[in-house]
Design a protein around this motif. Structure first.
Motif, PDB file in Angstrom:
ATOM      1  N   ARG A  43       0.947  -1.259  -0.053  1.00  0.00           N
ATOM      2  CA  ARG A  43       0.022  -0.054   0.042  1.00  0.00           C
ATOM      3  C   ARG A  43       1.120   1.298  -0.071  1.00  0.00           C
ATOM      4  O   ARG A  43       1.672   1.404   0.982  1.00  0.00           O
ATOM      5  N   MET A  44       0.842   2.108  -1.092  1.00  0.00           N
ATOM      6  CA  MET A  44       1.636   3.376  -1.190  1.00  0.00           C
ATOM      7  C   MET A  44       0.836   4.441  -0.851  1.00  0.00           C
ATOM      8  O   MET A  44      -0.384   4.741  -1.303  1.00  0.00           O
ATOM      9  N   PHE A  70      -2.856   3.863  -2.840  1.00  0.00           N
ATOM     10  CA  PHE A  70      -3.132   2.860  -3.884  1.00  0.00           C
ATOM     11  C   PHE A  70      -2.493   1.619  -3.140  1.00  0.00           C
ATOM     12  O   PHE A  70      -1.398   1.624  -2.479  1.00  0.00           O
ATOM     13  N   ASP A  71      -3.125   0.366  -3.761  1.00  0.00           N
ATOM     14  CA  ASP A  71      -2.586  -0.856  -3.417  1.00  0.00           C
ATOM     15  C   ASP A  71      -2.060  -1.505  -4.781  1.00  0.00           C
ATOM     16  O   ASP A  71      -2.498  -1.388  -5.731  1.00  0.00           O
ATOM     17  N   SER A  76       3.966  -8.648  -8.429  1.00  0.00           N
ATOM     18  CA  SER A  76       3.839  -7.964  -9.677  1.00  0.00           C
ATOM     19  C   SER A  76       4.475  -6.929  -9.859  1.00  0.00           C
ATOM     20  O   SER A  76       5.469  -6.647  -9.276  1.00  0.00           O
ATOM     21  N   ALA A  77       4.169  -5.800 -10.943  1.00  0.00           N
ATOM     22  CA  ALA A  77       5.003  -4.707 -11.083  1.00  0.00           C
ATOM     23  C   ALA A  77       4.381  -3.488 -11.338  1.00  0.00           C
ATOM     24  O   ALA A  77       3.109  -3.581 -11.753  1.00  0.00           O
ATOM     25  N   PHE A  78       4.677  -2.410 -11.168  1.00  0.00           N
ATOM     26  CA  PHE A  78       3.800  -1.125 -11.504  1.00  0.00           C
ATOM     27  C   PHE A  78       4.914  -0.109 -12.299  1.00  0.00           C
ATOM     28  O   PHE A  78       5.850   0.068 -11.706  1.00  0.00           O
ATOM     29  N   TYR A  88       6.727   9.565  -0.040  1.00  0.00           N
ATOM     30  CA  TYR A  88       5.763   8.521   0.079  1.00  0.00           C
ATOM     31  C   TYR A  88       6.322   7.646   1.257  1.00  0.00           C
ATOM     32  O   TYR A  88       7.355   7.527   1.899  1.00  0.00           O
ATOM     33  N   ALA A  89       4.992   6.846   1.749  1.00  0.00           N
ATOM     34  CA  ALA A  89       5.341   5.746   2.558  1.00  0.00           C
ATOM     35  C   ALA A  89       4.674   4.485   2.020  1.00  0.00           C
ATOM     36  O   ALA A  89       3.755   4.470   1.377  1.00  0.00           O
ATOM     37  N   CYS A  90       5.524   3.524   2.246  1.00  0.00           N
ATOM     38  CA  CYS A  90       4.827   2.191   1.659  1.00  0.00           C
ATOM     39  C   CYS A  90       4.731   1.260   2.964  1.00  0.00           C
ATOM     40  O   CYS A  90       5.721   0.956   3.454  1.00  0.00           O
ATOM     41  N   PHE A  91       3.712   0.493   2.905  1.00  0.00           N
ATOM     42  CA  PHE A  91       3.119  -0.506   3.805  1.00  0.00           C
ATOM     43  C   PHE A  91       3.153  -1.981   3.218  1.00  0.00           C
ATOM     44  O   PHE A  91       2.612  -2.006   2.188  1.00  0.00           O
ATOM     45  N   TYR A  92       4.026  -2.988   3.490  1.00  0.00           N
ATOM     46  CA  TYR A  92       4.208  -4.215   3.064  1.00  0.00           C
ATOM     47  C   TYR A  92       3.360  -5.243   3.813  1.00  0.00           C
ATOM     48  O   TYR A  92       3.407  -5.328   4.826  1.00  0.00           O
ATOM     49  N   GLY A  93       2.676  -6.205   2.945  1.00  0.00           N
ATOM     50  CA  GLY A  93       2.080  -7.333   3.625  1.00  0.00           C
ATOM     51  C   GLY A  93       0.655  -7.062   3.678  1.00  0.00           C
ATOM     52  O   GLY A  93      -0.084  -6.054   3.192  1.00  0.00           O
TER      53      GLY A  93
END
Length: 93
Positions: A43-44, A70-71, A76-78, A88-93
Motif C-alpha cells: 500500500r503506497m 493505492f494498493d 507484480s510490477a507497477f 511516500y510511505a509504503c506498507f508491506y504485506g
C-alpha cells in the motif's frame, strides 16, 4: 534497525524499518519514470507531491496526490511517472 535503500541512480531513496504490525518504508522520488516489482502486497501512501501510476492489469494511468493511497498486489510490477519530487510511505504485506 533502519535500512537505507537507493534505486535508479539515487533518484529514489528510502528508509525501511519493521513497524509494529508490518514492514514499512518512507522515501522520496525525484522527477522521472520508474518501474518497481513487488514480492509482498504493498500500500503506497503519497505524503507530498503526486505519483502517476499504471497499476498491474490496468491500461489507464491514475494520479494519486498527497493524502491518497493505492494498493499493488504481491508478485507484480507497477510503473510510476513523477513530475516533481514527491514523498511516500509504503506498507508491506
Amino acid at each position: 534497525m533502519i535500512k537505507h535503500n537507493s534505486y535508479f541512480n539515487e533518484k529514489v531513496q528510502s528508509l525501511g524499518f519493521e513497524g509494529k504490525t508490518q514492514p514499512v518504508s518512507v522515501g522520496v522520488m525525484e522527477a522521472g519514470e520508474y518501474r518497481f516489482g513487488t514480492e509482498a502486497a504493498e500500500r503506497m501512501q503519497v505524503i507530498t507531491g503526486a505519483l502517476v501510476v499504471l497499476l498491474p492489469g490496468s491500461s489507464d494511468w491514475q494520479c494519486f496526490s498527497a493524502g491518497q493511497s493505492f494498493d499493488v498486489p504481491a508478485n507484480s510490477a507497477f510503473d510510476l511517472k513523477v513530475e516533481e519530487t514527491s514523498a511516500y510511505a509504503c506498507f508491506y504485506g
